[in-house]
Enzyme design. Sequence first.
Site, short mmCIF file in Angstrom:
data_model
loop_
_atom_site.label_atom_id
_atom_site.label_comp_id
_atom_site.label_asym_id
_atom_site.label_seq_id
_atom_site.Cartn_x
_atom_site.Cartn_y
_atom_site.Cartn_z
N THR A 224 0.83 -1.21 0.00
CA THR A 224 0.00 0.00 0.00
C THR A 224 0.86 1.26 0.00
O THR A 224 0.71 2.14 -0.86
CB THR A 224 -0.92 -0.01 1.25
OG1 THR A 224 -1.66 -1.23 1.25
CG2 THR A 224 -1.87 1.17 1.26
N ALA B 68 12.87 -4.00 -3.81
CA ALA B 68 12.73 -5.41 -3.43
C ALA B 68 11.40 -5.60 -2.72
O ALA B 68 11.08 -4.86 -1.79
CB ALA B 68 13.87 -5.82 -2.51
N GLU C 173 8.65 9.79 9.88
CA GLU C 173 7.45 10.63 9.92
C GLU C 173 6.18 9.83 9.64
O GLU C 173 5.12 10.08 10.23
CB GLU C 173 7.60 11.77 8.89
CG GLU C 173 6.48 12.76 8.90
CD GLU C 173 6.39 13.56 10.20
OE1 GLU C 173 7.26 14.38 10.46
OE2 GLU C 173 5.42 13.33 10.96
N LYS D 2 2.21 4.01 18.52
CA LYS D 2 2.36 5.41 18.11
C LYS D 2 2.58 6.31 19.32
O LYS D 2 3.39 7.24 19.29
CB LYS D 2 1.14 5.86 17.31
CG LYS D 2 1.05 5.12 15.96
CD LYS D 2 -0.32 5.27 15.33
CE LYS D 2 -0.40 4.54 14.01
NZ LYS D 2 -1.77 4.42 13.50
N1 LIG Z 1 -1.08 1.26 5.02
C1 LIG Z 1 -1.08 2.42 5.64
O1 LIG Z 1 -1.97 3.25 5.46
C2 LIG Z 1 0.04 2.75 6.59
C3 LIG Z 1 0.02 3.98 7.27
C4 LIG Z 1 1.09 4.32 8.11
C5 LIG Z 1 2.13 3.42 8.28
N2 LIG Z 1 2.09 2.21 7.63
C6 LIG Z 1 3.24 1.30 7.83
O2 LIG Z 1 3.89 1.15 6.58
C7 LIG Z 1 4.48 -0.14 6.50
C8 LIG Z 1 3.97 -0.83 5.22
O3 LIG Z 1 2.56 -0.93 5.30
P1 LIG Z 1 1.67 -1.33 4.03
O4 LIG Z 1 0.27 -1.02 4.41
O5 LIG Z 1 2.24 -0.75 2.80
O6 LIG Z 1 1.88 -2.91 4.04
P2 LIG Z 1 1.49 -3.92 2.87
O7 LIG Z 1 0.47 -3.34 1.97
O8 LIG Z 1 1.23 -5.23 3.52
O9 LIG Z 1 2.86 -4.02 2.03
C9 LIG Z 1 3.99 -4.66 2.51
C10 LIG Z 1 4.83 -5.05 1.31
O10 LIG Z 1 6.06 -5.61 1.78
C11 LIG Z 1 6.26 -6.87 1.16
N3 LIG Z 1 6.98 -7.73 2.09
C12 LIG Z 1 6.54 -8.21 3.28
N4 LIG Z 1 7.51 -8.95 3.86
C13 LIG Z 1 8.56 -8.95 3.01
C14 LIG Z 1 9.84 -9.55 3.03
N5 LIG Z 1 10.25 -10.29 4.06
N6 LIG Z 1 10.66 -9.35 1.98
C15 LIG Z 1 10.27 -8.61 0.92
N7 LIG Z 1 9.06 -8.01 0.84
C16 LIG Z 1 8.23 -8.18 1.87
C17 LIG Z 1 4.88 -7.39 0.85
O11 LIG Z 1 4.96 -8.36 -0.14
P3 LIG Z 1 3.66 -9.19 -0.64
O12 LIG Z 1 3.11 -8.31 -1.74
O13 LIG Z 1 4.18 -10.49 -1.08
O14 LIG Z 1 2.74 -9.28 0.56
C18 LIG Z 1 4.17 -6.11 0.44
O15 LIG Z 1 4.41 -5.79 -0.91
C19 LIG Z 1 4.09 -0.86 7.79
O16 LIG Z 1 5.12 -0.71 8.73
C20 LIG Z 1 2.85 -0.09 8.26
O17 LIG Z 1 2.67 -0.15 9.66
C21 LIG Z 1 1.08 1.87 6.79
#
Ligand SMILES: NC(=O)c1ccc[n+]([C@@H]2O[C@H](COP(=O)([O-])OP(=O)(O)OC[C@H]3O[C@@H](n4cnc5c(N)ncnc54)[C@H](OP(=O)(O)O)[C@@H]3O)[C@@H](O)[C@H]2O)c1
Length: 439
Positions: A15, A45, A131, A207
Amino acid sequence: MASEGVKLGLIGLGTVGTGVVQLLTQNGDTIARKLGRPLALTRVASRSVHAKPHPPLENAQLSSDPWSVVHDPDIDLVVELIGGIEPARSLTLEALRRGKDVVTANKALLAQHGAEIFAAAEAHGAHIGFEASVAGGIPIIRTLREGLAGDRNRALFGIVNGTCNYILTTMSEHAEEFATVLARAQAQGLAEADPSFDIDGIDAAHKLTLLAMLAFGVRVSFESVYVEGIRHVSQTDILFAREFGYGIKLLAIAKEEDDTLEVRVHPTMIPRSSLLAGVGDAYNAIFVQGEALGSSLYFGRGAGSLPTATAVVADMIDTARQRGTIRGSGVPPLGMPWHELRAIRLRPIDEITSEYYLRFMALDRPGVLARIAGILGDHDISIASVIQRGRSEGDETVPLVLRTHAAKERNLKAALCLVDELPIVQGKSVSIRIEENLG
Ligand SMILES: NC(=O)c1ccc[n+]([C@@H]2O[C@H](COP(=O)([O-])OP(=O)(O)OC[C@H]3O[C@@H](n4cnc5c(N)ncnc54)[C@H](OP(=O)(O)O)[C@@H]3O)[C@@H](O)[C@H]2O)c1
């Protein structure tokens, strides 16, 4: 390096990662003008990068192995967006050890392993930007660290979990019960299939750990944050809260008083007239009370692909700017070097003082209020107001609802244990803390 741009390695194309790619593509020219050199996405990656569709990445080398980014000596800045503790922790520490800067959105990692990670950044003269880890697109980290650096903060109240705020707002506006709203939020992708991290308050506590360190310049361990989620918030209590002039929010609260700090996350009744009560849906807001500034409020989107990406990209720009200066001479990630953060006594929840909303389901008999008021009085708890309802046909019990003046949590718990044992009271009493001073 300076002329050819800052080489970025992005780990995680989910995301937030895809939002970052989109922003770098759309705003790359403007960013290069701001920086005097481009941000060059050189490596990406992500586990399923070869299996899932993703935005165009012509100039980047793609891999499913996150270590390919950290091990590449040409990468200046590693952007960790995979989430979770491992391998994010090892990747971050290794990148810092190699003198690379890191930008992350990972609040769980920093709340639980911040001591190790911030210390590693300092030891290796590397920069760490985070941030996006708190309140998504709201620049609250930079605000606390830099904008409010000259003030002494007294208290901070945050609505920092969008899922909980959406659920509580919907329950309040549509008179629906928690389980119904949660199920719909899950079906619409607004809540995770396993929502416990959000609704049990863990995410907000991660947080708050970071916010409290920044706001008060103290060391806070995640384990010391008191956490209560929103599962037990009922329509009945939302309606009574409204009669008293309150709304219910999941608040992350940090207050410094008498050289001790309270750090707690729990459903809280707040005046419906306060600005925080008007923060609806999945929005986030942080209300800060400083000695010199007084009150200030920061509002915006706390999550989502592009809102969160704005914070990540802002950190990339900031980090790239700091690379041009002497290593380690920039703004420390928590506003001061790790060893300058004060060790402060964290006040256990039993030692806090609060006003309370209390609801008992009592038999409709004369003297019930007097019995309960007597037990509360014996524990130094005085009643500010009462709502008592008559019995409808078929009801065995009636709700007896009280608002107390400020009382000690320890006394309240002791009193409620005794009230719950009374034969005239059925089921367990409900108590919700009240915060009045939010304006
Ligand atoms: N989403 C939000 O609105 C939001 C807001 C603030 C902070 N965050 C933080 O931002 C971070 C990412 O969140 P997200 O929502 O983007 O998560 P997400 O949609 O689950 O994306 C995570 C990505 O990382 C990949 N991944 C997971 N483990 C991996 C590994 N060991 N090696 C390589 N790639 C790997 C996943 O691959 P796959 O595609 O195979 O699953 C996926 O593409 C988190 O720490 C979250 O707490 C998110």
